[in-house]
Design an enzyme around this catalytic site. Structure first.
Site: not given
Length: 332
Positions: A57-59, A274
């Protein structure tokens, strides 16, 4: 092995697969969300190791009450988890249905508790109500059943607000009968109000007797968690009081409705698959994430019990004891 997205494994696949993060401009009154409550999801699985989560995950979107703190007590591991996410370059957002606080107040609250926070990362239900009225180009006054958080957010978008904390209890029915509504009021905004009283309910009812007056609710949460496991009535108890007395249903702008996610996606171009939504409540936090095709994590530090989770058709992707599970093992 990390599981496939739950919506790909559920009933009504053809409906849900077509959903993307709500990045286009739409009126929340026109949103026709597929109802994840009609879908039977596979049971949630334990959250993978933090190192794997960081890769996936990015956020990260956090609810606050019951996730990062309970009343004035920071939940163990929450500060460390947020620090690790920021140190790893992840985007962090705070999305709360608590309408008593404006974004500015939330920043001060978070910093006071030891968190790093910036106003553009914070999206509260008070903000969402103001954003909705701004979006539809509302220009009249708003009568507020709630606290200063709503008033401050309305003021920030140029809407004059009356009511809120200015109206003390008053039980003289003759005085209420003779009261004349302000003809410039064109909306009633209802949120959490620790000082709710009969006078406020009467004023809201009188304004909403006009079909031209908008009925806006910040959220319909049934309850919220306090210290020592105490659960308190939420803003939904007040919203429903107004709804019952007027026979009207409000436009609800907070979670699980999509206005907040629409704004975050538009501004930051998030990839839903993500992005991880982290909350403690199935019918708001997890439903909010499901409707936006986000991945979802339920933490067990708020209002949801093991029994409620087990008996619910609506399931998160993942479940964890607390946000401390996001702290890499090497840092624990």
């Amino acid at each position: 092995q990390y599981p496939k997205p739950r919506y790909l494994m559920a009933i009504q696949v053809s409906v849900v697969e077509t959903r993307t993060c709500l990045c286009h401009a739409i009126d929340v009154r026109d949103i026709k969300d597929p109802d994840p409550l009609n879908i039977t999801y596979p049971p949630a699985v334990p959250l993978p190791a933090a190192e794997e989560v960081f890769d996936l995950f990015d956020a990260f979107i956090f609810d606050c009450d019951g996730v990062l703190w309970r009343d004035s007590d920071v939940i163990d591991g929450a500060l460390e988890a947020l620090r690790e996410l920021r140190a790893s370059g992840k985007r962090v957002f705070f999305v709360s249905n608590n309408s008593t606080k404006s974004r500015d107040t939330y920043v001060r609250r978070l910093v006071q508790l030891g968190f790093e926070a910036h106003e553009d990362e914070i999206y509260s239900s008070a903000w969402s109500a103001a954003a909705y009225l701004e979006k539809i180009k509302f220009t009249r006054k708003a009568y507020v059943v709630g606290h200063r958080g709503i008033v401050e957010e309305l003021t920030a978008v140029g809407i004059e607000a009356i009511g809120a904390e200015d109206h003390a209890p008053h039980h003289d029915l003759e005085t209420l009968r003779q009261w004349t509504p302000d003809p410039e009021v064109g909306a009633v905004v209802v949120g959490m109000d620790y000082n709710i009283n009969y006078r406020k309910l009467t004023y809201a009812q009188r304004y909403l007797s006009s079909k031209e007056c908008l009925f806006v609710a910040t959220n319909t949460d049934a309850s919220f968690p306090g210290q020592d496991g105490v659960i308190f009535p939420g803003g939904g108890s007040i919203v429903h009081s107004v709804s019952v007395s007027t026979g009207r249903e409000p436009v609800v702008t907070g979670k699980p409705h999509s206005l907040i996610l629409e704004r975050i996606c538009t501004k930051y171009q998030l990839d839903p698959q993500r992005t991880l939504m982290i909350g403690d409540r199935l019918e708001t936090d997890i439903l909010f994430g499901r409707r936006g095709n986000l991945r979802t994590l339920l933490v067990m530090t708020g209002v949801t019990t093991d029994e409620l989770l087990k008996g619910s058709r609506l399931q998160p992707d993942f479940v964890a004891p607390s946000v401390a599970s996001l702290v890499p093992s090497a840092k624990q």
